[in-house]
Design a protein around this motif. Structure first.
Motif, PDB file in Angstrom:
ATOM      1  N   GLN A  42       0.803  -1.217   0.000  1.00  0.00           N
ATOM      2  CA  GLN A  42       0.000   0.000   0.000  1.00  0.00           C
ATOM      3  C   GLN A  42       0.842   1.277   0.000  1.00  0.00           C
ATOM      4  N   SER A  43       2.055   1.219   0.564  1.00  0.00           N
ATOM      5  CA  SER A  43       2.892   2.416   0.609  1.00  0.00           C
ATOM      6  C   SER A  43       3.122   2.952  -0.807  1.00  0.00           C
ATOM      7  N   CYS A  44       3.193   2.083  -1.786  1.00  0.00           N
ATOM      8  CA  CYS A  44       3.370   2.539  -3.173  1.00  0.00           C
ATOM      9  C   CYS A  44       2.070   2.474  -3.978  1.00  0.00           C
ATOM     10  N   HIS A  45       1.416   1.330  -3.956  1.00  0.00           N
ATOM     11  CA  HIS A  45       0.238   1.151  -4.824  1.00  0.00           C
ATOM     12  C   HIS A  45      -1.032   1.755  -4.230  1.00  0.00           C
ATOM     13  N   TYR A  64      12.599   6.843 -13.744  1.00  0.00           N
ATOM     14  CA  TYR A  64      11.848   6.631 -12.500  1.00  0.00           C
ATOM     15  C   TYR A  64      10.413   6.244 -12.847  1.00  0.00           C
ATOM     16  N   LEU A  65       9.940   5.139 -12.303  1.00  0.00           N
ATOM     17  CA  LEU A  65       8.568   4.702 -12.583  1.00  0.00           C
ATOM     18  C   LEU A  65       7.718   4.829 -11.323  1.00  0.00           C
ATOM     19  N   THR A  66       6.532   5.378 -11.495  1.00  0.00           N
ATOM     20  CA  THR A  66       5.587   5.416 -10.377  1.00  0.00           C
ATOM     21  C   THR A  66       4.854   4.077 -10.328  1.00  0.00           C
ATOM     22  N   SER A  74      -5.795   0.401 -14.536  1.00  0.00           N
ATOM     23  CA  SER A  74      -4.545   0.170 -15.263  1.00  0.00           C
ATOM     24  C   SER A  74      -4.637  -1.209 -15.928  1.00  0.00           C
ATOM     25  N   HIS A  75      -3.518  -1.900 -16.101  1.00  0.00           N
ATOM     26  CA  HIS A  75      -3.642  -3.165 -16.829  1.00  0.00           C
ATOM     27  C   HIS A  75      -3.198  -4.389 -16.024  1.00  0.00           C
ATOM     28  N   ALA A  76      -3.279  -4.290 -14.699  1.00  0.00           N
ATOM     29  CA  ALA A  76      -2.943  -5.466 -13.886  1.00  0.00           C
ATOM     30  C   ALA A  76      -3.798  -6.666 -14.315  1.00  0.00           C
ATOM     31  N   THR A  87       5.245 -11.888 -10.760  1.00  0.00           N
ATOM     32  CA  THR A  87       5.735 -10.511 -10.611  1.00  0.00           C
ATOM     33  C   THR A  87       5.969 -10.173  -9.139  1.00  0.00           C
ATOM     34  N   ILE A  88       5.029 -10.568  -8.297  1.00  0.00           N
ATOM     35  CA  ILE A  88       5.158 -10.256  -6.867  1.00  0.00           C
ATOM     36  C   ILE A  88       6.394 -10.947  -6.286  1.00  0.00           C
ATOM     37  N   LEU A  89       6.562 -12.216  -6.611  1.00  0.00           N
ATOM     38  CA  LEU A  89       7.673 -12.958  -5.997  1.00  0.00           C
ATOM     39  C   LEU A  89       9.028 -12.570  -6.586  1.00  0.00           C
ATOM     40  N   ARG A  94      12.230  -4.105 -15.256  1.00  0.00           N
ATOM     41  CA  ARG A  94      12.285  -2.723 -15.733  1.00  0.00           C
ATOM     42  C   ARG A  94      12.469  -1.699 -14.625  1.00  0.00           C
ATOM     43  N   THR A  95      12.268  -2.078 -13.365  1.00  0.00           N
ATOM     44  CA  THR A  95      12.499  -1.119 -12.295  1.00  0.00           C
ATOM     45  C   THR A  95      12.835  -1.809 -10.978  1.00  0.00           C
ATOM     46  N   GLN A  96      13.836  -1.241 -10.309  1.00  0.00           N
ATOM     47  CA  GLN A  96      14.207  -1.726  -8.979  1.00  0.00           C
ATOM     48  C   GLN A  96      13.156  -1.351  -7.946  1.00  0.00           C
ATOM     49  N   TYR A 116      -6.848 -10.376  -3.154  1.00  0.00           N
ATOM     50  CA  TYR A 116      -7.305  -9.035  -2.741  1.00  0.00           C
ATOM     51  C   TYR A 116      -7.356  -8.081  -3.937  1.00  0.00           C
ATOM     52  N   ILE A 117      -6.304  -8.084  -4.737  1.00  0.00           N
ATOM     53  CA  ILE A 117      -6.260  -7.184  -5.904  1.00  0.00           C
ATOM     54  C   ILE A 117      -7.474  -7.461  -6.805  1.00  0.00           C
ATOM     55  N   LYS A 118      -7.778  -8.752  -7.013  1.00  0.00           N
ATOM     56  CA  LYS A 118      -8.912  -9.101  -7.874  1.00  0.00           C
ATOM     57  C   LYS A 118     -10.253  -8.666  -7.279  1.00  0.00           C
TER      58      LYS A 118
HETATM   59  C1  HEC Z   1       8.550   0.823  -3.330  1.00  0.00           C
HETATM   60  C2  HEC Z   1       7.327   0.877  -4.129  1.00  0.00           C
HETATM   61  C3  HEC Z   1       6.582  -0.402  -4.412  1.00  0.00           C
HETATM   62  C4  HEC Z   1       6.140  -1.347  -3.502  1.00  0.00           C
HETATM   63  C5  HEC Z   1       6.296  -1.353  -2.001  1.00  0.00           C
HETATM   64  C6  HEC Z   1       5.410  -2.326  -4.290  1.00  0.00           C
HETATM   65  N1  HEC Z   1       5.432  -2.000  -5.609  1.00  0.00           N
HETATM   66 FE1  HEC Z   1       4.526  -3.001  -7.125  1.00  0.00          FE
HETATM   67  N2  HEC Z   1       5.326  -1.725  -8.488  1.00  0.00           N
HETATM   68  C7  HEC Z   1       6.071  -0.610  -8.181  1.00  0.00           C
HETATM   69  C8  HEC Z   1       6.514   0.013  -9.421  1.00  0.00           C
HETATM   70  C9  HEC Z   1       7.354   1.273  -9.533  1.00  0.00           C
HETATM   71  C10 HEC Z   1       6.023  -0.778 -10.477  1.00  0.00           C
HETATM   72  C11 HEC Z   1       6.257  -0.626 -11.976  1.00  0.00           C
HETATM   73  C12 HEC Z   1       5.496   0.480 -12.613  1.00  0.00           C
HETATM   74  C13 HEC Z   1       5.683   0.518 -14.095  1.00  0.00           C
HETATM   75  O1  HEC Z   1       6.177  -0.431 -14.692  1.00  0.00           O
HETATM   76  O2  HEC Z   1       5.282   1.534 -14.674  1.00  0.00           O
HETATM   77  C14 HEC Z   1       5.259  -1.855  -9.852  1.00  0.00           C
HETATM   78  C15 HEC Z   1       4.593  -2.839 -10.554  1.00  0.00           C
HETATM   79  C16 HEC Z   1       3.801  -3.814  -9.994  1.00  0.00           C
HETATM   80  C17 HEC Z   1       3.026  -4.788 -10.732  1.00  0.00           C
HETATM   81  C18 HEC Z   1       2.948  -4.938 -12.242  1.00  0.00           C
HETATM   82  C19 HEC Z   1       1.603  -4.490 -12.708  1.00  0.00           C
HETATM   83  C20 HEC Z   1       1.436  -4.515 -14.205  1.00  0.00           C
HETATM   84  O3  HEC Z   1       0.334  -4.152 -14.635  1.00  0.00           O
HETATM   85  O4  HEC Z   1       2.362  -4.883 -14.943  1.00  0.00           O
HETATM   86  C21 HEC Z   1       2.372  -5.558  -9.808  1.00  0.00           C
HETATM   87  C22 HEC Z   1       1.431  -6.723 -10.077  1.00  0.00           C
HETATM   88  C23 HEC Z   1       2.749  -5.063  -8.503  1.00  0.00           C
HETATM   89  N3  HEC Z   1       3.611  -4.007  -8.648  1.00  0.00           N
HETATM   90  C24 HEC Z   1       2.280  -5.580  -7.315  1.00  0.00           C
HETATM   91  C25 HEC Z   1       2.780  -5.228  -6.064  1.00  0.00           C
HETATM   92  C26 HEC Z   1       2.415  -5.915  -4.847  1.00  0.00           C
HETATM   93  C27 HEC Z   1       1.396  -7.024  -4.764  1.00  0.00           C
HETATM   94  C28 HEC Z   1       3.151  -5.346  -3.852  1.00  0.00           C
HETATM   95  C29 HEC Z   1       3.203  -5.760  -2.404  1.00  0.00           C
HETATM   96  C30 HEC Z   1       3.618  -7.125  -2.141  1.00  0.00           C
HETATM   97  C31 HEC Z   1       3.939  -4.287  -4.450  1.00  0.00           C
HETATM   98  N4  HEC Z   1       3.694  -4.250  -5.791  1.00  0.00           N
HETATM   99  C32 HEC Z   1       4.778  -3.440  -3.744  1.00  0.00           C
HETATM  100  C33 HEC Z   1       6.393  -0.160  -6.916  1.00  0.00           C
HETATM  101  C34 HEC Z   1       6.140  -0.828  -5.732  1.00  0.00           C
END
Ligand code: HEC
Length: 137
Positions: A42-45, A64-66, A74-76, A87-89, A94-96, A116-118
């Motif tokens: 939640q801190s990011c999403h 830098y990607l948000t 979006s397209h999750a 992706t989660i694991l 494309r981004t750290q 939950y996301i669904k």
């Molecule tokens: C520090 C920030 C941060 C955290 C914490 C974070 N994410 Fe992300 N997440 C991102 C960024 C940045 C992207 C890539 C955005 C892009 O590609 O434009 C991303 C991408 C994703 C995507 C890809 C979605 C797609 O449509 O391709 C998924 C799924 C996702 N995150 C799930 C999660 C989940 C679930 C968690 C928690 C377990 C999580 N993220 C925690 C920053 C974060």
């Protein structure tokens, strides 16, 4: 013997309930996923997966990607459950900023978060999840 078969069936049933592309997840998985989501994502999403606000291009550092929304705006939902878990694991090349959660979260927990996301998606979007999204546009 019968007891074992019953246990095996229950196990398979609980597995399939947890997560299946295009299917509404069960309430228990959603509730468990919601807690984990609040803790790790939640801190990011953001709350209810609305994502970070876009940064104006002039202020944004190159590359830098948000964090995009994970709700249906979006397209999750273009991804299958398996792809979302992956992706989660394993994070994103494309981004750290999107870390790999392996070691922090188990696969089961990742599946609960996907549940939950669904739960944030409408029936129409859920029915179009994953490989079917192309024919649903
Ligand atoms: C520090 C920030 C941060 C955290 C914490 C974070 N994410 Fe992300 N997440 C991102 C960024 C940045 C992207 C890539 C955005 C892009 O590609 O434009 C991303 C991408 C994703 C995507 C890809 C979605 C797609 O449509 O391709 C998924 C799924 C996702 N995150 C799930 C999660 C989940 C679930 C968690 C928690 C377990 C999580 N993220 C925690 C920053 C974060």
């Amino acid at each position: 013997m019968l007891k074992n078969i019953a246990a095996a069936i229950m196990f398979l049933f609980s597995q399939s309930l947890l997560s299946e592309t295009g299917q509404r997840p069960d309430d228990k998985s959603v509730a468990e996923g919601k807690t984990l989501y609040g803790q790790y994502c939640q801190s990011c999403h953001k709350e209810r997966g609305v994502g970070e606000k876009p940064i104006p291009p002039l202020l944004k550092a190159p590359g830098y990607l948000t964090a995009m929304p994970l709700n249906e705006t979006s397209h999750a939902w273009h991804h299958s459950d398996e792809q979302l878990v992956e992706t989660i694991l394993n994070g994103l090349q494309r981004t750290q900023r999107m870390p790999a959660w392996k070691g922090t979260l188990t696969e089961r927990q990742a599946r609960q978060i996907v549940a939950y996301i669904k739960s944030l998606w409408s029936d129409r979007i859920l029915g179009c999840q994953g490989p079917r999204h192309m024919s649903c546009m």
